[in-house]
Design an enzyme around this catalytic site. Structure first.
Site, PDB file in Angstrom:
ATOM      1  N   ILE A  63     -80.462  83.723  58.314  1.00  0.00           N
ATOM      2  CA  ILE A  63     -79.841  84.546  59.353  1.00  0.00           C
ATOM      3  C   ILE A  63     -80.632  84.319  60.632  1.00  0.00           C
ATOM      4  O   ILE A  63     -81.851  84.516  60.656  1.00  0.00           O
ATOM      5  CB  ILE A  63     -79.865  86.035  58.971  1.00  0.00           C
ATOM      6  CG1 ILE A  63     -79.109  86.262  57.667  1.00  0.00           C
ATOM      7  CG2 ILE A  63     -79.269  86.891  60.086  1.00  0.00           C
ATOM      8  CD1 ILE A  63     -79.235  87.670  57.128  1.00  0.00           C
ATOM      9  N   HIS A  64     -79.945  83.915  61.693  1.00  0.00           N
ATOM     10  CA  HIS A  64     -80.633  83.523  62.919  1.00  0.00           C
ATOM     11  C   HIS A  64     -80.262  84.460  64.065  1.00  0.00           C
ATOM     12  O   HIS A  64     -79.097  84.836  64.198  1.00  0.00           O
ATOM     13  CB  HIS A  64     -80.226  82.083  63.280  1.00  0.00           C
ATOM     14  CG  HIS A  64     -80.960  81.526  64.452  1.00  0.00           C
ATOM     15  ND1 HIS A  64     -82.287  81.182  64.395  1.00  0.00           N
ATOM     16  CD2 HIS A  64     -80.541  81.247  65.718  1.00  0.00           C
ATOM     17  CE1 HIS A  64     -82.661  80.708  65.561  1.00  0.00           C
ATOM     18  NE2 HIS A  64     -81.616  80.736  66.394  1.00  0.00           N
ATOM     19  N   PRO A  65     -81.224  84.880  64.897  1.00  0.00           N
ATOM     20  CA  PRO A  65     -82.659  84.596  64.806  1.00  0.00           C
ATOM     21  C   PRO A  65     -83.395  85.742  64.104  1.00  0.00           C
ATOM     22  O   PRO A  65     -83.300  86.897  64.526  1.00  0.00           O
ATOM     23  CB  PRO A  65     -83.080  84.502  66.271  1.00  0.00           C
ATOM     24  CG  PRO A  65     -82.150  85.450  66.972  1.00  0.00           C
ATOM     25  CD  PRO A  65     -80.856  85.466  66.193  1.00  0.00           C
TER      26      PRO A  65
ATOM     27  N   GLU B 157     -85.911  84.186  58.219  1.00  0.00           N
ATOM     28  CA  GLU B 157     -85.360  82.842  58.047  1.00  0.00           C
ATOM     29  C   GLU B 157     -86.452  81.777  58.005  1.00  0.00           C
ATOM     30  O   GLU B 157     -86.242  80.671  57.487  1.00  0.00           O
ATOM     31  CB  GLU B 157     -84.367  82.511  59.159  1.00  0.00           C
ATOM     32  CG  GLU B 157     -84.985  82.277  60.525  1.00  0.00           C
ATOM     33  CD  GLU B 157     -83.988  81.787  61.556  1.00  0.00           C
ATOM     34  OE1 GLU B 157     -83.169  80.917  61.209  1.00  0.00           O
ATOM     35  OE2 GLU B 157     -84.034  82.286  62.691  1.00  0.00           O
TER      36      GLU B 157
END
Length: 446
Positions: free
Chosen positions: A420-422, A426
């Site tokens: 999952i960004h940001p 991650e």
């Protein structure tokens, strides 16, 4: 400005009282088995007919008693708190609710808010330069929350004291965060020093003298140089660990085996003691993690086994935990040192990375100690043995990944997961540099 000195030998919560949780399943004459009149538990003489009697209203004891009651058992809970020298005592809930996890996390949050206020200026918020913290307001709010729960570890303390603006020194007799990965421990204390907490390493206190001014003059010895030093402080907090409170239970009268050195009760894998129908769960049991969630889980499982609803035993392996220092440290599984001891240095692979949380960028905060380490077996599918994370919201990150340890998590599983960004989390699934390679492990770009 208040100054506090904290001395400690290992990671502890803010209490010298041990949760005592001994579970007994049988019909009995109470005073024939336990001489508890010293504790002023006023119970009329006579026969009490219960399926389960729990001594100790801490996390594990309450979890066990509630579970058993829901399963139709007649349950009694006995709890007593020995008042401190200043008369402090508390209600049900044990260490965690009253003087441990809950107030600690709330005070930690108070310190984080202070840091957030400083960061806010960089994000455009017009904040007055002069800000102060009111201890009484925070203490009242925390105590009110704790009281509402009554009726439903030293670096952490130093961290939030520094965070609310107090000049704080930690005196360390040996090493910080004993039992944790020592590389990660070093990152935590390095960050704390940069954050403003002072450390006196390899020192032991010799005396404390109260001066006419009310200040406390502390004398200590440097164990390396053997030299004595002195300084004055407003407050001194001893955070040298907790001691088990088994002596007043007179357990030897019924033959319960105890480790005489620690005072803890010897238990089997099913929490059974050396005496039939007497069980021990939580911190008081020898060799068990001193963690609230393990006590709660063990209590519930014990209740289910006692009524014949289950045969499931508590799994004490790969229990996740977090140290709520200014830079939070979460971990699950083996430390790098323990992995080397069990499997040999050549048989493990360590993937690691230094990263910078996005929240730190605009605020221009130092991220030198934000670090991730995953310890794996070197051969085969590279099963993950341990995971270590320092950074924001470490508890939330570690809790999520700990589920994988129950499912045989491997390095390949991590690499096949989409992040999952940001987020900071991650960075765990992006790990690709090994310590063995000697390559720079600093994360660059997105």
């Amino acid at each position: 400005m208040s100054v506090s000195l904290i001395t400690f030998n290992k990671f502890t919560v803010l209490s010298c009282l041990y949760r005592i949780i001994v579970c007994l399943r049988f019909y009995f004459y109470l005073f024939n088995f336990f001489n508890i009149t010293k504790n002023v538990i006023l119970i009329p003489a006579g026969k009490f007919d219960y399926d389960l009697v729990v001594i100790g209203g801490g996390s594990g004891g309450l979890a066990c008693s509630k579970e058993a009651a829901q399963l139709g058992q007649r349950v009694a809970v006995l709890d007593y708190v020995e008042p401190s020298l200043k008369g402090t005592k508390w209600g049900l809930g044990g260490t965690c609710v009253n003087v441990g996890c809950i107030p600690k996390k709330l005070m930690h949050q108070a310190a984080l808010l202070g840091t957030a206020v400083k960061d806010a200026r960089k994000y455009g918020w017009q904040i007055p330069e002069s800000l102060s913290h009111d201890w009484s307001t925070m203490a009242e709010a925390v105590q009110n929350h704790v009281k509402s729960l009554n009726w439903d570890v030293a670096l952490e303390c130093a961290g939030f004291l520094t965070g609310i603006g107090l000049d704080t020194t930690v005196m360390v007799r040996s090493i910080a965060l004993r039992g944790f990965d020592q590389q990660m421990s070093g990152l935590v204390t390095d960050y704390m020093e940069a954050y403003g907490t002072k450390f006196s390493w390899k020192c032991t206190p010799k005396s404390i003298e109260k001066l006419p001014s009310g200040l406390l003059r502390v004398t200590w010895m440097d164990l390396n140089t053997k030299e004595e030093h002195q300084d004055t402080f407003n407050s001194v907090l001893w955070a040298v660990g907790r001691a088990s409170e088994t002596k007043t239970l007179n357990l030897e009268k019924v033959g319960v085996e105890i480790n005489k050195e620690t005072g803890k009760i010897i238990v089997a894998t099913d929490e059974a003691t050396s005496v039939p129908n007497i069980f021990a769960i939580g911190d008081i049991a020898e060799g068990r993690p001193e963690l609230t969630p393990t006590a709660i889980k063990a209590g519930k499982l014990l209740a289910r086994r006692l009524v014949g609803h289950s045969t499931e035993l508590m799994n004490y392996d790969n229990v996740a935990t977090t140290v709520f220092t200014p830079l939070e440290y979460g971990c699950v599984g083996l430390s790098e040192e323990e992995a080397e001891r069990r499997h040999g240095k050549d048989q493990i692979e360590v993937y690691h990375a230094f990263y910078k949380p996005l929240e730190f960028t605009v605020a221009e905060r130092d991220a030198t100690q934000c670090y991730i380490k995953v310890v794996c077996l070197r051969e085969g599918d590279q099963r993950v043995l341990g995971m270590h994370f320092t950074g924001p919201n470490a508890g939330e990150v570690t809790q999520g990944f700990s589920l994988g340890f129950q499912c045989g998590l491997t390095y390949e599983h991590l690499r096949n997961t989409v992040g999952i960004h940001p987020t900071c989390a991650e960075e765990l699934i992006k790990l690709n540099i090994t310590k063995r390679s000697g390559l720079d492990a600093t994360v660059t770009g997105c």
